[in-house]
Design a protein around this motif. Structure first.
Motif, mmCIF file in Angstrom:
data_model
loop_
_atom_site.group_PDB
_atom_site.id
_atom_site.type_symbol
_atom_site.label_atom_id
_atom_site.label_comp_id
_atom_site.label_asym_id
_atom_site.label_seq_id
_atom_site.Cartn_x
_atom_site.Cartn_y
_atom_site.Cartn_z
ATOM 1 N N UNK A 19 0.832 -1.204 0.000
ATOM 2 C CA UNK A 19 0.000 0.000 0.000
ATOM 3 C C UNK A 19 0.868 1.255 0.000
ATOM 4 N N UNK A 20 1.927 1.238 0.785
ATOM 5 C CA UNK A 20 2.835 2.389 0.844
ATOM 6 C C UNK A 20 3.517 2.605 -0.504
ATOM 7 N N UNK A 21 3.972 1.543 -1.131
ATOM 8 C CA UNK A 21 4.626 1.653 -2.435
ATOM 9 C C UNK A 21 3.657 2.206 -3.471
ATOM 10 N N UNK A 22 2.434 1.745 -3.458
ATOM 11 C CA UNK A 22 1.428 2.240 -4.408
ATOM 12 C C UNK A 22 1.141 3.726 -4.180
ATOM 13 N N UNK A 23 1.035 4.124 -2.920
ATOM 14 C CA UNK A 23 0.796 5.530 -2.589
ATOM 15 C C UNK A 23 1.963 6.399 -3.052
ATOM 16 N N UNK A 24 3.183 5.952 -2.779
ATOM 17 C CA UNK A 24 4.368 6.695 -3.203
ATOM 18 C C UNK A 24 4.448 6.784 -4.724
ATOM 19 N N UNK A 25 4.081 5.729 -5.411
ATOM 20 C CA UNK A 25 4.089 5.741 -6.871
ATOM 21 C C UNK A 25 3.076 6.756 -7.407
ATOM 22 N N UNK A 26 1.892 6.802 -6.808
ATOM 23 C CA UNK A 26 0.884 7.776 -7.236
ATOM 24 C C UNK A 26 1.383 9.209 -7.043
#
Length: 68
Positions: A19-26
């Motif tokens: 979830x953190x990686x996806x948020x950072x990617x966004x």
């Protein structure tokens, strides 16, 4: 702590990391779009400055102002 608890803990951590990686990617994608927009605006401003630069150039042959 038995093996099942450890596996459950690892799965939980993995889910949070995903979830953190996806948020950072966004966020990174949004920042890249902002940078691209700023670059386009900067290029437009530079082009406009070049076009307007000829209007305000002073002639080298003009006498210096009296206070010199």
């Amino acid at each position: 702590m038995d093996l099942q608890d450890r596996v459950t803990d690892l799965e939980s951590r993995l889910a949070f990391q995903d979830d953190t990686i996806e948020t950072l990617n966004d966020i990174l994608v949004a920042q890249q779009h902002a940078v691209e927009r700023l670059q386009l605006q900067m290029n437009a401003l530079l082009k406009r400055q070049e076009e307007m630069g000829g209007q305000f150039e002073t002639s080298e042959e003009e006498a210096p102002p009296p206070h010199y």
